[in-house]
Design an enzyme around this catalytic site. Sequence first.
Site, PDB file in Angstrom:
ATOM      1  N   HIS A 439      37.858  50.094  37.915  1.00  0.00           N
ATOM      2  CA  HIS A 439      36.853  50.986  38.495  1.00  0.00           C
ATOM      3  C   HIS A 439      35.905  50.180  39.366  1.00  0.00           C
ATOM      4  O   HIS A 439      34.870  49.705  38.902  1.00  0.00           O
ATOM      5  CB  HIS A 439      36.020  51.664  37.389  1.00  0.00           C
ATOM      6  N   GLU A 440      36.277  49.962  40.615  1.00  0.00           N
ATOM      7  CA  GLU A 440      35.297  49.393  41.549  1.00  0.00           C
ATOM      8  C   GLU A 440      34.380  50.555  41.922  1.00  0.00           C
ATOM      9  O   GLU A 440      34.838  51.595  42.374  1.00  0.00           O
ATOM     10  CB  GLU A 440      36.015  48.825  42.784  1.00  0.00           C
ATOM     11  N   GLU A 533      37.627  33.796  42.414  1.00  0.00           N
ATOM     12  CA  GLU A 533      37.808  34.451  43.722  1.00  0.00           C
ATOM     13  C   GLU A 533      37.206  33.607  44.850  1.00  0.00           C
ATOM     14  O   GLU A 533      37.726  33.600  45.972  1.00  0.00           O
ATOM     15  CB  GLU A 533      37.193  35.863  43.717  1.00  0.00           C
TER      16      GLU A 533
HETATM   17  C1  NOJ Z   1      34.840  41.517  43.276  1.00  0.00           C
HETATM   18  C2  NOJ Z   1      35.431  41.163  41.962  1.00  0.00           C
HETATM   19  O1  NOJ Z   1      34.807  40.009  41.420  1.00  0.00           O
HETATM   20  C3  NOJ Z   1      36.904  40.958  42.150  1.00  0.00           C
HETATM   21  O2  NOJ Z   1      37.496  40.489  40.959  1.00  0.00           O
HETATM   22  C4  NOJ Z   1      37.504  42.247  42.594  1.00  0.00           C
HETATM   23  O3  NOJ Z   1      38.856  42.049  42.862  1.00  0.00           O
HETATM   24  C5  NOJ Z   1      36.835  42.757  43.870  1.00  0.00           C
HETATM   25  N1  NOJ Z   1      35.430  42.745  43.736  1.00  0.00           N
HETATM   26  C6  NOJ Z   1      37.250  44.174  44.198  1.00  0.00           C
HETATM   27  O4  NOJ Z   1      36.760  45.038  43.239  1.00  0.00           O
HETATM   28 CA    CA Z   2      32.577  39.092  42.128  1.00  0.00          CA
END
Ligand code: NOJ
Ligand code: CA
Length: 738
Positions: A439-440, A533
């Site tokens: 859930h973004e 990331e």
């Molecule tokens: C930032 C998050 O830290 C990352 O893990 C995710 O893939 C992206 N946002 C997209 O929601």
């Molecule tokens: Ca992040």
Amino acid sequence: MHDSRFCVSFQKTGQKRFTTFYPTTPMRKLLLFLFTWVLIPLLQAQTLTSPDKNFTLKFELKANGTPSYQLTYKNKPVIKPSNLGIENNGSPSFMNGFFVSETKTSSVKDVWEPIYGEQKTIQNNYNELLVTLTQKDQKNRFIRIRFRLFNDGLGFRYEFPKQENLKYFVIKEEHTEFNLAGDHKIFWIPGDYDTNEYPYTTSKLSEIPKLQKKATVQITAQQPIPTPSVQTPSMMKSTDGLYINIHEAALINYPAMNLEVDAKTFKMKSHLVPDAVGNKGYMQTDAQSPWRTVVVSDKATNILASKLILNLNEPTQYKDVSWIKPVKYVGVWWEYFVAGKSTWAYSSENNVRLTDDFSTFKPSGRHGATVENVKKYIDFAAEHGFDAVLVEGWNIGWEDWIGNWKEEVFDFTTPYPDFDVKGLAKYAANKKVKIIMHHETSASATNYERRLDRAFQFMVDNGYNAVKTGYVGQIIPRGEHHDGQWMVNHYIHVARRAADYKIMVNSHEAVRPTGLHRTFPNWFAQESARGTEFEAMGGLAPEHTTILPFTRLMGGPMDYTPGIFQTDLSYYGTGSNQRVNTTLVKQLAYYVTMYSPLQMAADLPENYLRFPDAFQFIKDVAVDWDDTYVLEAEPGDYITIARKAKGKDEWYVGGITDENQRTATVNFSFLPKGKQYIATIYADGADASYDKKPQSYTIRKVVVTSKSILKQKLASSGGVAVSIKEGKKSDLKDLPKL
Ligand code: NOJ
Ligand code: CA
């Protein structure tokens, strides 16, 4: 007139004899002086010692009735006299004019068992001082300050009991001071209302003002505090070798605390995150602040071993916790960061709406969350013993999810045309693998709250039991901040509501954790720092992960997403020249040095298959522990930790170093005496280095006992990982002894 310093006269009244003093003017002045400056402070000063007597806390009221405290450790000053108080908006403040109307002391010594964690049992041993402070001029309004002194440091908080003359108040600022005893070295990220994804800067306290601008790198949504300030957990080291960590515990219904820094006096002061109209907290009695925590030791290893923050959080009220389980997972994730490989979005459209018919969009051909690709990950998870597969980019809306400050980016229930919710749920269930929901929210918390129940019901209907939430972007309601009271309450609301559906939560871009996983154990991991990331977005400094356990992880488990084997990203031929700044073995060590009940093997399945022998460590390593032994540590330099797997006679060791090569020492004295075990040692190759030969490694098996000591060379930004298991007699016989 009498000319003596004072006179005494005897009067006869009936049969009784009275003694009367007639102080002279100078005497009266002396008495007043003694009363004001000696007697009252004496009556109003309290001291408390820790159970082991190493810490002494002194509480006192200053002349104008301002509360103040100081802290020493082994007779060294840690916090010099520092004021306490809260300034209100629209009502008198809790800053001064107090007298001590009551003090109480008590002690607690008990043991409790976390649902998951670094150790099976946790000692909770402290001495407590509870001071009631009354403001005579404010209709005898009173507050309390509760101090708890443990053997690893101090926790204290403000309490606002329910009473006739104190019902509601609005906080303008908290004025808690931490008056440090010197120009300590500090590992810091700049104070900010919205992000904790800054890289760490190491400097003296006095150097913060001049470094602040450089330290404030650009992040998607940020609101840096313009004056010199840092975030907590704040890790410091004094020139005489004291390690001091300041943070907070049990952040509930209150904003997060930053620390303003006076670079000349080394005084830190709380700076709370404001809301959209500039206020800092809406309070209704009974209420309390979070605990302010000061963990101190002359050994860095003790800082990592501290359980003070967890001890200050309340036990969970959840009746059934049997559904809360540690998770090791893979996911459709890293391929989005390995430039150009695949995308969250299904098409190249823009300006999309949730009401659009996405099936009419032309697919870009690079969508990551397709049935075929997700099946590949499910197969891989099933074959290699992972519990779950995270799938990002499965739902409509990713075409313009970022940067538009849009209210309704996602609905959390509608899949893209090439993602089959029911079919994949069945496919995964057949292979005994869970799919982790994503859930973004794009930081639109309002939209998420409106849809939360439907979103969770949708998960339950399709067999999902864990969700990764995300808050990339500027918060909606507009003007609110990621770390303000409104959002703090939002994250807790999500955790609580998820528990109603037996769903576990891993939040990204949420406020930094404060040990609330004890109270809300289904909120079992968070990001809340610069994670893997960023290795694909400029890289992380080799020392970054030697600092994180001393800072971000002090508050709780991190979904750091380790396990990248293909560290040179130019490998993909997509134009990226990024590199993950570690050796392959250092990535293995993270599964031990970065505690989390949720651990990802973040690299692409095909990369693991290229290095099956090294991958074995990730497959074997536990995610829940009976015990933890912090063997060596120095923030910014190195960490070596050993842990015993929960309920098993298996141990795992992880050691990491910064850009400097070093020799790690693993003393196996944590093993049961008199028994032999097989240790598999994953080490950097002799020629390994993070920037030239990251994939050079060796694996060897040796016999170890509790008397063994391993001296292992770590490459620059390298590591060591060891798994220790019982072995058959025949196997033991053929192996060399360490
Ligand atoms: C930032 C998050 O830290 C990352 O893990 C995710 O893939 C992206 N946002 C997209 O929601
Ligand atoms: Ca992040």
